[in-house]
Enzyme design. Structure first.
Site, PDB file in Angstrom:
ATOM      1  N   ARG A  69       0.857  -1.192   0.000  1.00  0.00           N
ATOM      2  CA  ARG A  69       0.000   0.000   0.000  1.00  0.00           C
ATOM      3  C   ARG A  69       0.889   1.237   0.000  1.00  0.00           C
ATOM      4  O   ARG A  69       1.308   1.697   1.075  1.00  0.00           O
ATOM      5  CB  ARG A  69      -0.920  -0.016   1.222  1.00  0.00           C
ATOM      6  CG  ARG A  69      -1.848  -1.216   1.280  1.00  0.00           C
ATOM      7  CD  ARG A  69      -2.510  -1.278   2.642  1.00  0.00           C
ATOM      8  NE  ARG A  69      -3.311  -2.501   2.786  1.00  0.00           N
ATOM      9  CZ  ARG A  69      -3.720  -2.982   3.947  1.00  0.00           C
ATOM     10  NH1 ARG A  69      -3.370  -2.367   5.064  1.00  0.00           N
ATOM     11  NH2 ARG A  69      -4.455  -4.082   4.002  1.00  0.00           N
ATOM     12  N   ASP A  71       2.136   5.113  -0.224  1.00  0.00           N
ATOM     13  CA  ASP A  71       1.596   6.355   0.312  1.00  0.00           C
ATOM     14  C   ASP A  71       1.372   7.389  -0.780  1.00  0.00           C
ATOM     15  O   ASP A  71       1.793   7.219  -1.929  1.00  0.00           O
ATOM     16  CB  ASP A  71       2.553   6.935   1.356  1.00  0.00           C
ATOM     17  CG  ASP A  71       2.557   6.141   2.651  1.00  0.00           C
ATOM     18  OD1 ASP A  71       1.534   5.491   2.951  1.00  0.00           O
ATOM     19  OD2 ASP A  71       3.574   6.177   3.363  1.00  0.00           O
ATOM     20  N   TYR A 130      12.085  -1.749  -3.210  1.00  0.00           N
ATOM     21  CA  TYR A 130      11.822  -0.327  -3.425  1.00  0.00           C
ATOM     22  C   TYR A 130      13.068   0.344  -3.996  1.00  0.00           C
ATOM     23  O   TYR A 130      14.202  -0.055  -3.719  1.00  0.00           O
ATOM     24  CB  TYR A 130      11.433   0.353  -2.108  1.00  0.00           C
ATOM     25  CG  TYR A 130       9.996   0.109  -1.703  1.00  0.00           C
ATOM     26  CD1 TYR A 130       8.980   0.979  -2.095  1.00  0.00           C
ATOM     27  CD2 TYR A 130       9.647  -0.997  -0.927  1.00  0.00           C
ATOM     28  CE1 TYR A 130       7.662   0.755  -1.722  1.00  0.00           C
ATOM     29  CE2 TYR A 130       8.334  -1.230  -0.556  1.00  0.00           C
ATOM     30  CZ  TYR A 130       7.348  -0.343  -0.955  1.00  0.00           C
ATOM     31  OH  TYR A 130       6.035  -0.584  -0.596  1.00  0.00           O
ATOM     32  N   ARG A 221      11.559   5.751   3.460  1.00  0.00           N
ATOM     33  CA  ARG A 221      11.775   7.205   3.446  1.00  0.00           C
ATOM     34  C   ARG A 221      12.549   7.663   4.682  1.00  0.00           C
ATOM     35  O   ARG A 221      13.328   8.626   4.618  1.00  0.00           O
ATOM     36  CB  ARG A 221      10.441   7.928   3.334  1.00  0.00           C
ATOM     37  CG  ARG A 221       9.791   7.784   1.956  1.00  0.00           C
ATOM     38  CD  ARG A 221       8.351   8.273   1.951  1.00  0.00           C
ATOM     39  NE  ARG A 221       8.270   9.632   2.407  1.00  0.00           N
ATOM     40  CZ  ARG A 221       7.131  10.214   2.809  1.00  0.00           C
ATOM     41  NH1 ARG A 221       6.002   9.516   2.828  1.00  0.00           N
ATOM     42  NH2 ARG A 221       7.121  11.478   3.195  1.00  0.00           N
TER      43      ARG A 221
END
Length: 276
Positions: A69, A71, A130, A221
């Protein structure tokens, strides 16, 4: 109902009848126009857009499940989702029809295949990968605007890699976990965090390849924001180890913006998209 990452109840998946074929979708999207992946009331989301496109092909409520999911503002290069259909669609036709109904939104179904009944985009996944991009240049980004985190200074790649190496392995990542994270435990195993420098026509880019079976909310992040501080010389390599050991969100560096983050790839025991 289970509660989703934004505090909204998740709609239950419709019951899968024995005759309903399951399809795996590989999805690419630009995250800027969307409030993340997960369906929300009165907000544009990637999941909501795809489910609306499915409803144009087969009227009724559709619920798709995804590997991750993402952001608000985060992009997808290799997001994976699955859907159950009442009709026996040819996968190529289903993908083409979805792309037609998704226009002009920046979402593309790049592959669609018939999947085994027990395939689940989220729970069958072995690893998520990622990718994060930082662009270093003083002039405003034009072609890369919204696709990178732009900074004006250079970074020390060797120092960032040394600090990144401290994060690889099984750790309590409370420091790098959002305070609203709903994961049951802050303990995760990070398989890879590779930092590289790439010279492009737009300028110097710093790339972060991050891999794990699963991630905490804002974990990538938070990693990159702290590593940027190491690369800029504001933190030492040892400071990263201190932050990790603190198990305290206040010890984290600045959380970087979402624009440079991409869900790049999802691995499964058997690749549903492998070409025979």
């Amino acid at each position: 109902h289970r509660v989703g990452s934004r505090g909204l109840p998740e709609a239950p998946a419709r019951a899968k009848a024995p005759f309903m074929p399951r399809y795996a979708l590989k999805i690419e999207y630009h995250g800027a126009p969307f409030n993340g992946w997960q369906r929300q009331v009165d907000q544009p989301t990637v999941q909501g857009a795809i489910e609306a496109a499915l409803a144009k092909l087969e009227p009724g409520a559709h619920t798709i499940a995804a590997a991750g999911r993402t952001d608000t503002g985060v992009h997808g290069l290799g997001q994976v989702a699955h859907c159950d259909m009442a009709r026996d669609w040819r996968p190529f036709r289903l993908g083409e029809a979805l792309n037609y109904h998704l226009k002009p939104q920046p979402i593309a179904i790049t592959d669609c295949v018939l999947a085994p009944d027990d395939f689940h985009a989220r729970f069958s996944a072995l690893e998520r990968r990622y990718h994060f991009r930082i662009l270093s240049r003083r002039a405003p980004a034009v072609h890369q605007a919204g696709l990178v985190w732009q900074i004006k200074h250079g970074l020390d790649v060797e120092a960032m890699q040394a600090a990144a190496d401290l994060l690889v392995g099984k750790h309590d990542f409370t420091t790098f976990r959002s305070t609203v994270c709903q994961a049951e435990s802050p303990v995760k195993t990070l398989d890879r965090l590779q930092v590289s420098q790439v010279e492009t026509m737009a300028g110097t880019e710093y790339h972060f390849d991050v891999r794990a079976r699963s991630f905490l909310h804002n974990q990538v992040r938070s990693f990159v924001g702290s590593l940027e501080r190491v690369g800029a010389g504001s933190w030492s390599v040892a400071d990263m180890g201190t932050a990790l050991a603190a198990k305290d969100r206040a010890a984290c560096g600045p959380v970087c913006p979402p624009q440079g983050l991409y869900l790049a790839h999802v691995s499964y025991p058997v690749d549903p998209f492998a070409k025979v």
